[in-house]
Design a protein around this motif. Structure first.
Motif, short mmCIF file in Angstrom:
data_model
loop_
_atom_site.label_atom_id
_atom_site.label_comp_id
_atom_site.label_asym_id
_atom_site.label_seq_id
_atom_site.Cartn_x
_atom_site.Cartn_y
_atom_site.Cartn_z
N VAL A 249 -13.14 -54.17 -118.35
CA VAL A 249 -12.62 -52.82 -118.61
C VAL A 249 -11.67 -52.85 -119.80
CG1 VAL A 249 -11.26 -50.93 -117.67
CG2 VAL A 249 -12.94 -52.11 -116.22
N ARG A 250 -10.78 -53.86 -119.83
CA ARG A 250 -9.83 -53.98 -120.94
C ARG A 250 -10.54 -54.10 -122.28
NH1 ARG A 250 -8.31 -57.07 -124.65
NH2 ARG A 250 -9.87 -58.64 -124.06
N ALA A 251 -11.55 -54.99 -122.33
CA ALA A 251 -12.27 -55.22 -123.58
C ALA A 251 -13.02 -53.98 -124.02
CB ALA A 251 -13.22 -56.40 -123.41
N PHE A 252 -13.62 -53.28 -123.07
CA PHE A 252 -14.36 -52.05 -123.42
C PHE A 252 -13.41 -51.03 -124.04
CE2 PHE A 252 -15.88 -47.79 -122.53
CZ PHE A 252 -17.18 -47.85 -122.99
N LEU A 253 -12.27 -50.81 -123.41
CA LEU A 253 -11.33 -49.82 -123.91
C LEU A 253 -10.73 -50.23 -125.25
CD1 LEU A 253 -9.50 -48.90 -120.57
CD2 LEU A 253 -11.25 -47.58 -121.78
N ALA A 254 -10.63 -51.54 -125.48
CA ALA A 254 -10.07 -52.02 -126.74
C ALA A 254 -11.13 -52.15 -127.82
CB ALA A 254 -9.40 -53.38 -126.52
N ASP A 257 -15.14 -57.71 -127.71
CA ASP A 257 -16.01 -58.43 -126.78
C ASP A 257 -15.17 -59.03 -125.65
OD1 ASP A 257 -18.33 -57.92 -128.23
OD2 ASP A 257 -18.08 -59.72 -129.47
N PRO A 258 -15.64 -58.93 -124.41
CA PRO A 258 -14.89 -59.53 -123.30
C PRO A 258 -15.00 -61.05 -123.29
CG PRO A 258 -16.98 -58.69 -122.52
CD PRO A 258 -16.89 -58.29 -123.97
N SER A 259 -14.03 -61.68 -122.68
CA SER A 259 -14.04 -63.13 -122.49
C SER A 259 -13.97 -63.40 -121.00
CB SER A 259 -12.84 -63.78 -123.21
OG SER A 259 -12.80 -65.16 -122.96
N PHE A 260 -15.13 -63.67 -120.41
CA PHE A 260 -15.20 -63.84 -118.95
C PHE A 260 -14.99 -65.29 -118.56
CE2 PHE A 260 -18.09 -60.07 -119.49
CZ PHE A 260 -17.23 -59.15 -118.90
#
Length: 263
Positions: A249-254, A257-260
């Motif tokens: 969610v954080r990466a989408f709003l920012a 790309d997410p880091s899982f």
């Protein structure tokens, strides 16, 4: 794994991806009893490796697998007790290990994929095949039906009508028909199979591993039918407080790309 030159199951690792290779040179990767047992052991080990994100199953030398090694049948399936042991204690645990693998599993299918080879592919989560790949289960010519633990994977994948068509006719057929029957996720040019399988695995690995694992468990459970228990609902919603959910969610709003991490 063993050094048995008559057939091996090889495991290779690169980062968060793993490759499981069926290798039986000169036999179109026909699967021996030793290979079935190695396949189970390899997938049991993979399931304990929480750092992995995706597994690719493939055959060596341009073929996936030509089924079980029939040369072993006189010794391994000589009587009713031998037949039961072979199917219930050798094949079934190997197929179950593939099906129950914690991580998503992609089948990279080239050339021949028949009999036991198709049974293995049916237990994978995605199946990517070359245009000239061949499929079928011609065991009616050997005088026996498909065992219950082996049929369950095919039945879950393509349904009763297609399963019976494959088994009753015993034909070997091409990739286009296999896709029409629901056996395949996609068909690509022969020289692109390995590339397509890796790209698929990389797309899976780029996603949240916890979500992938829950999707595997939930899809299997829902396919079995019946109402979910409260514990099963809680298992599904267990992702809610995970780091990966918050990170996605954080990466989408920012807009990044997410880091899982899998946590």
């Amino acid at each position: 794994m063993t050094d048995n030159v008559a057939g091996r199951v090889l495991l290779e690792r690169e980062g968060d991806l793993a490759w499981v290779t069926l290798s039986h040179p000169g036999r179109l990767n026909a699967i021996t009893v030793g290979m079935w047992r190695e396949l189970r052991d390899v997938f049991d080990a993979i399931a304990r490796d929480g750092a992995l994100r995706c597994v690719i199953v493939r055959g060596e030398g341009g073929n996936f697998a030509a089924g079980a090694d029939i040369r072993e049948f006189p010794a391994q399936r000589a009587d009713a007790a031998g037949v039961q042991h072979y199917h219930r204690e050798v094949l079934a645990p190997a197929l179950r290990a593939v099906a129950m693998c914690l991580h998503p599993v992609v089948a990279q299918i080239e050339g021949v994929c028949v009999g036991g080879g198709l049974e293995i592919a049916s237990q994978c989560d995605l199946r990517i095949a070359g245009e000239s790949a061949r499929f079928g289960v011609p065991i009616n010519r050997l005088g026996f039906p498909m065992a219950p633990d082996e049929m369950s994977g095919l039945l879950a994948l393509v349904g009763r009508a297609a399963t019976l068509a494959i088994l009753l006719e015993g034909r070997v057929f091409g990739a286009a028909e296999a896709r029409e029957l629901g056996l395949l996720t996609r068909v690509v040019p022969d020289d692109q199979v390995a590339i397509a399988a890796r790209r698929s695995a990389e797309r899976i690995a780029a996603g949240a591993p916890l979500a992938a694992r829950i999707n595997k468990r939930l899809s299997r459970r829902l396919a079995a039918g019946g109402a979910l228990t409260e514990d099963e609902y809680q298992d599904y919603f267990s992702y809610a407080d995970s780091r990966d959910h918050k990170e996605g969610v954080r990466a989408f709003l920012a807009g990044v790309d997410p880091s899982f991490s899998g946590d």
